[in-house]
Design a protein around this motif. Sequence first.
Motif, PDB file in Angstrom:
ATOM      1  N   ASP A  49      -0.942  35.208   8.907  1.00 27.93           N
ATOM      2  CA  ASP A  49      -1.073  36.159   7.748  1.00 27.93           C
ATOM      3  C   ASP A  49      -0.564  37.393   7.974  1.00 27.93           C
ATOM      4  OD1 ASP A  49      -4.315  34.741   6.476  1.00 27.93           O
ATOM      5  OD2 ASP A  49      -2.157  34.269   6.126  1.00 27.93           O
ATOM      6  N   SER A  50      -0.629  37.769   9.365  1.00 22.21           N
ATOM      7  CA  SER A  50      -0.253  39.050   9.883  1.00 22.21           C
ATOM      8  C   SER A  50       1.278  39.372   9.819  1.00 22.21           C
ATOM      9  CB  SER A  50      -0.684  39.474  11.068  1.00 22.21           C
ATOM     10  OG  SER A  50      -0.101  38.566  12.144  1.00 22.21           O
ATOM     11  N   LYS A  95      -4.553  40.849  26.173  1.00 22.50           N
ATOM     12  CA  LYS A  95      -5.032  40.018  24.727  1.00 22.50           C
ATOM     13  C   LYS A  95      -4.476  38.720  24.967  1.00 22.50           C
ATOM     14  CE  LYS A  95      -5.630  43.720  21.521  1.00 22.50           C
ATOM     15  NZ  LYS A  95      -5.532  44.117  20.228  1.00 22.50           N
ATOM     16  N   GLU A  96      -5.041  37.605  24.304  1.00 20.11           N
ATOM     17  CA  GLU A  96      -4.689  36.189  24.258  1.00 20.11           C
ATOM     18  C   GLU A  96      -3.250  36.305  23.554  1.00 20.11           C
ATOM     19  OE1 GLU A  96      -7.647  33.494  23.518  1.00 20.11           O
ATOM     20  OE2 GLU A  96      -6.222  31.897  22.791  1.00 20.11           O
ATOM     21  N   ARG A  97      -2.601  35.408  23.862  1.00 24.53           N
ATOM     22  CA  ARG A  97      -1.307  34.972  23.274  1.00 24.53           C
ATOM     23  C   ARG A  97      -1.722  34.501  21.709  1.00 24.53           C
ATOM     24  NH1 ARG A  97       3.449  31.773  26.359  1.00 24.53           N
ATOM     25  NH2 ARG A  97       2.728  33.549  27.563  1.00 24.53           N
ATOM     26  N   GLU A  98      -0.740  35.007  20.803  1.00 23.10           N
ATOM     27  CA  GLU A  98      -1.209  35.148  19.248  1.00 23.10           C
ATOM     28  C   GLU A  98      -0.010  34.263  18.699  1.00 23.10           C
ATOM     29  OE1 GLU A  98      -1.682  37.889  15.493  1.00 23.10           O
ATOM     30  OE2 GLU A  98      -0.741  38.602  17.297  1.00 23.10           O
ATOM     31  N   GLY A  99      -0.438  33.243  17.836  1.00 21.33           N
ATOM     32  CA  GLY A  99       0.606  32.544  17.193  1.00 21.33           C
ATOM     33  C   GLY A  99       1.327  33.382  16.092  1.00 21.33           C
ATOM     34  N   ARG A 159       6.954  38.954   6.077  1.00 16.75           N
ATOM     35  CA  ARG A 159       7.757  40.012   6.676  1.00 16.75           C
ATOM     36  C   ARG A 159       8.727  39.282   7.685  1.00 16.75           C
ATOM     37  NH1 ARG A 159       5.487  43.489  10.137  1.00 16.75           N
ATOM     38  NH2 ARG A 159       3.785  42.179  10.587  1.00 16.75           N
ATOM     39  N   PHE A 160       8.263  38.347   8.235  1.00 15.74           N
ATOM     40  CA  PHE A 160       8.996  37.446   9.382  1.00 15.74           C
ATOM     41  C   PHE A 160       9.376  35.928   8.688  1.00 15.74           C
ATOM     42  CE2 PHE A 160       6.648  39.117  13.472  1.00 15.74           C
ATOM     43  CZ  PHE A 160       7.157  40.490  12.989  1.00 15.74           C
ATOM     44  N   THR A 161      10.513  35.649   9.131  1.00 16.67           N
ATOM     45  CA  THR A 161      11.301  34.551   8.851  1.00 16.67           C
ATOM     46  C   THR A 161      11.623  33.851  10.078  1.00 16.67           C
ATOM     47  OG1 THR A 161      11.807  35.491   6.801  1.00 16.67           O
ATOM     48  CG2 THR A 161      12.960  33.498   7.247  1.00 16.67           C
TER      49      THR A 161
END
Length: 125
Positions: free
Chosen positions: A61-62, A43-47, A66-68
């Motif tokens: 959005d994903s 898969k392509e790299r995802e930001g 949850r992430f900081t």
Amino acid sequence: QLQLVESGGGLVQPGGSLRLSCTPSGFTADYYAIGWFRQVPGKEREGVGCISVSGGTRYADSVKGRFTISRENAKNIAYLQMNSLKPEDTARYYCGAVRAGNGPCTYAWKIYRSWGQGTLVTVSS
């Protein structure tokens, strides 16, 4: 080419937390935006998100809520705190750096010029 070093990956159960670190090697990142990205084979790299020179953050959005992402310029390090991890968060995580002004950052991976080797995060019971 400027290099970055990621660390902190590992195996964690769903719902758990991990904190990844991103350390520039051979340069000071004060005037660089830092982005976090992930990639699974095929898969392509995802930001995932980014932090600007002035400390502003943006998230995909994903992972929002949850992430900081944070940075400590005095220590020349950036972090990705990941909470409430899900199996679909399993990937190799990378940080990238790009010289930037004080405006908002972007987590479009193609604009980043400096990369690390990544650290593997596996979310599984």
